[in-house]
Design an enzyme around this catalytic site. Structure first.
Site, PDB file in Angstrom:
ATOM      1  N   TYR A 217       0.848  -1.196   0.000  1.00  0.00           N
ATOM      2  CA  TYR A 217       0.000   0.000   0.000  1.00  0.00           C
ATOM      3  C   TYR A 217       0.881   1.242   0.000  1.00  0.00           C
ATOM      4  O   TYR A 217       1.922   1.272   0.675  1.00  0.00           O
ATOM      5  CB  TYR A 217      -0.865   0.055   1.270  1.00  0.00           C
ATOM      6  CG  TYR A 217      -2.056  -0.865   1.245  1.00  0.00           C
ATOM      7  CD1 TYR A 217      -3.238  -0.493   0.619  1.00  0.00           C
ATOM      8  CD2 TYR A 217      -2.007  -2.108   1.866  1.00  0.00           C
ATOM      9  CE1 TYR A 217      -4.341  -1.335   0.606  1.00  0.00           C
ATOM     10  CE2 TYR A 217      -3.103  -2.956   1.853  1.00  0.00           C
ATOM     11  CZ  TYR A 217      -4.263  -2.560   1.223  1.00  0.00           C
ATOM     12  OH  TYR A 217      -5.346  -3.392   1.208  1.00  0.00           O
TER      13      TYR A 217
ATOM     14  N   TYR B  71      -0.402  -9.754   0.301  1.00  0.00           N
ATOM     15  CA  TYR B  71       0.620  -9.154   1.166  1.00  0.00           C
ATOM     16  C   TYR B  71       0.572  -9.745   2.569  1.00  0.00           C
ATOM     17  O   TYR B  71      -0.467 -10.232   3.019  1.00  0.00           O
ATOM     18  CB  TYR B  71       0.490  -7.625   1.218  1.00  0.00           C
ATOM     19  CG  TYR B  71      -0.818  -7.112   1.723  1.00  0.00           C
ATOM     20  CD1 TYR B  71      -1.086  -7.013   3.083  1.00  0.00           C
ATOM     21  CD2 TYR B  71      -1.793  -6.718   0.830  1.00  0.00           C
ATOM     22  CE1 TYR B  71      -2.292  -6.546   3.536  1.00  0.00           C
ATOM     23  CE2 TYR B  71      -3.011  -6.240   1.275  1.00  0.00           C
ATOM     24  CZ  TYR B  71      -3.252  -6.160   2.633  1.00  0.00           C
ATOM     25  OH  TYR B  71      -4.458  -5.689   3.073  1.00  0.00           O
TER      26      TYR B  71
ATOM     27  N   ARG C  18      -2.601 -11.929   3.226  1.00  0.00           N
ATOM     28  CA  ARG C  18      -3.961 -11.663   2.752  1.00  0.00           C
ATOM     29  C   ARG C  18      -4.079 -12.039   1.280  1.00  0.00           C
ATOM     30  O   ARG C  18      -3.209 -11.695   0.484  1.00  0.00           O
ATOM     31  CB  ARG C  18      -4.296 -10.161   2.871  1.00  0.00           C
ATOM     32  CG  ARG C  18      -4.299  -9.596   4.239  1.00  0.00           C
ATOM     33  CD  ARG C  18      -5.607  -9.582   4.993  1.00  0.00           C
ATOM     34  NE  ARG C  18      -6.755 -10.214   4.465  1.00  0.00           N
ATOM     35  CZ  ARG C  18      -7.830  -9.589   3.961  1.00  0.00           C
ATOM     36  NH1 ARG C  18      -7.878  -8.286   3.938  1.00  0.00           N
ATOM     37  NH2 ARG C  18      -8.874 -10.275   3.538  1.00  0.00           N
TER      38      ARG C  18
ATOM     39  N   HIS D 136      -7.043  -8.492  -2.847  1.00  0.00           N
ATOM     40  CA  HIS D 136      -8.405  -7.973  -2.685  1.00  0.00           C
ATOM     41  C   HIS D 136      -8.431  -6.475  -2.943  1.00  0.00           C
ATOM     42  O   HIS D 136      -7.397  -5.796  -2.892  1.00  0.00           O
ATOM     43  CB  HIS D 136      -8.918  -8.251  -1.266  1.00  0.00           C
ATOM     44  CG  HIS D 136      -8.101  -7.586  -0.215  1.00  0.00           C
ATOM     45  ND1 HIS D 136      -6.934  -8.132   0.283  1.00  0.00           N
ATOM     46  CD2 HIS D 136      -8.243  -6.399   0.416  1.00  0.00           C
ATOM     47  CE1 HIS D 136      -6.413  -7.325   1.181  1.00  0.00           C
ATOM     48  NE2 HIS D 136      -7.182  -6.260   1.280  1.00  0.00           N
TER      49      HIS D 136
ATOM     50  N   HIS E 180     -10.588  -3.096  -1.545  1.00  0.00           N
ATOM     51  CA  HIS E 180     -11.547  -2.581  -0.555  1.00  0.00           C
ATOM     52  C   HIS E 180     -12.569  -1.700  -1.271  1.00  0.00           C
ATOM     53  O   HIS E 180     -12.204  -0.885  -2.127  1.00  0.00           O
ATOM     54  CB  HIS E 180     -10.822  -1.740   0.499  1.00  0.00           C
ATOM     55  CG  HIS E 180      -9.848  -2.521   1.321  1.00  0.00           C
ATOM     56  ND1 HIS E 180     -10.177  -3.096   2.519  1.00  0.00           N
ATOM     57  CD2 HIS E 180      -8.550  -2.830   1.120  1.00  0.00           C
ATOM     58  CE1 HIS E 180      -9.130  -3.727   3.021  1.00  0.00           C
ATOM     59  NE2 HIS E 180      -8.118  -3.575   2.183  1.00  0.00           N
TER      60      HIS E 180
HETATM   61  O1  LIG Z   1      -7.634  -5.289  10.357  1.00  0.00           O
HETATM   62  C1  LIG Z   1      -6.512  -5.385   9.914  1.00  0.00           C
HETATM   63  O2  LIG Z   1      -5.536  -5.383  10.644  1.00  0.00           O
HETATM   64  C2  LIG Z   1      -6.337  -5.562   8.462  1.00  0.00           C
HETATM   65  C3  LIG Z   1      -5.107  -5.862   7.938  1.00  0.00           C
HETATM   66  C4  LIG Z   1      -4.964  -6.066   6.586  1.00  0.00           C
HETATM   67  C5  LIG Z   1      -6.061  -5.927   5.753  1.00  0.00           C
HETATM   68  O3  LIG Z   1      -5.997  -6.098   4.428  1.00  0.00           O
HETATM   69  C6  LIG Z   1      -7.301  -5.595   6.288  1.00  0.00           C
HETATM   70  O4  LIG Z   1      -8.334  -5.484   5.430  1.00  0.00           O
HETATM   71  C7  LIG Z   1      -7.429  -5.420   7.634  1.00  0.00           C
END
Ligand SMILES: O=C(O)c1ccc(O)c(O)c1
Length: 261
Positions: free
Chosen positions: A130, A169, A179, A182, A184
């Site tokens: 990110y 990542y 993860r 995805h 968001h």
């Molecule tokens: O809640 C979290 O810590 C968290 C971490 C990574 C992500 O991609 C996410 O959507 C949430």
């Protein structure tokens, strides 16, 4: 006091299986199901620290809804430009990665289009990083990719984004936590208090079954509805791969949300 040892992926997989069995037992017993993931889902570690412990405040009932709106973010139709939905054209050069389009429709419980709605997205770059200072994992940043876009739904409830496929990542939920790729999504609604947040996934990802965030949606069909469909007819020759993903706000085929604010 020493910090507890981080759980391993195997331990998290077993926790997910235990949570699934407990969920299936409640379904078999006819216990009414909550429509969305539990606010405190133990395999998703930070949900234990972050979930609300007090009853939720009914803003519309206990406070003056207009006062809430005056202090909340708002947007106007003219704020959203044509370029905002193309995450590959926000910098001097094109970002690295697999160019994709993601399109679909925003629908109500009866399948009717929800028009003129602000949809915002954010995502990691193709290397799984990110563009945010909190993300320090050693994958490269891309100077040509910020990973943020927005669009208004059209008269048919349709939306379309051009972007690049995000990478998987690592995150620190447990040892070996990665993860699945995805994007968001935020759906603003007609007022800030209606905002809904969810995530869209890509078909066939081997990380699905190890991911406690996706697995916190315990209903199989509902989890499938978070996965986009590869749509060859939406792919543009020599240019991009197409994915289709509809978002249903409510009803038996609702897209499950992780959070509404
Ligand atoms: O809640 C979290 O810590 C968290 C971490 C990574 C992500 O991609 C996410 O959507 C949430």
């Amino acid at each position: 006091m020493a910090a507890p040892a981080a759980a391993t992926q195997g331990e998290i997989d077993r926790e997910i299986a235990r949570e699934r069995a407990a969920y299936e037992k409640t379904v078999a017993e006819g216990v009414p199901r909550t429509p969305h993931p539990a606010r405190n889902y133990p395999p998703y570690r930070s949900s234990a620290l972050r979930h609300p412990r007090q009853p939720l405040v009914e803003v519309a009932v206990r406070q003056d809804p207009e006062a809430v709106e005056l202090a909340s973010p708002a947007f106007g139709r003219t704020d959203v430009t044509e370029l905002d939905c193309d995450l590959t054209r926000q910098h001097r050069d094109a970002p690295l990665g697999e160019r994709i389009t993601v399109s679909g429709r925003l629908l109500d419980r009866s399948g009717r289009p929800v028009r003129g709605q602000l949809i915002e997205i954010w995502q990691a770059n193709a290397a799984g990083r990110y563009a945010h200072q909190r993300d320090q994992h050693p994958a490269p940043l891309d100077p040509n990719f910020t990973g943020v876009g927005r669009a208004l739904t059209d008269d048919d409830g349709g939306y379309a984004f051009t972007t690049i496929k995000p990478g998987a990542y690592p995150w620190r939920n447990h040892t070996g936590a990665w993860r699945p790729a995805h994007i968001h999504f935020s759906l603003f609604g007609t007022a800030f208090t209606q905002r809904l947040i969810t995530q869209m996934y890509f078909p066939g990802d081997p990380l699905f079954r190890h991911d406690p965030i996706l697995q916190s949606v315990t209903d199989d069909a509902a989890r499938q509805r978070l996965v986009a469909r590869y749509a060859h007819d939406l792919s543009a020759p020599e240019w991009s791969l197409g994915y289709h993903w509809d978002i249903v706000l409510d009803g038996p085929t609702a897209t499950w949300i992780e959070e509404g604010r």
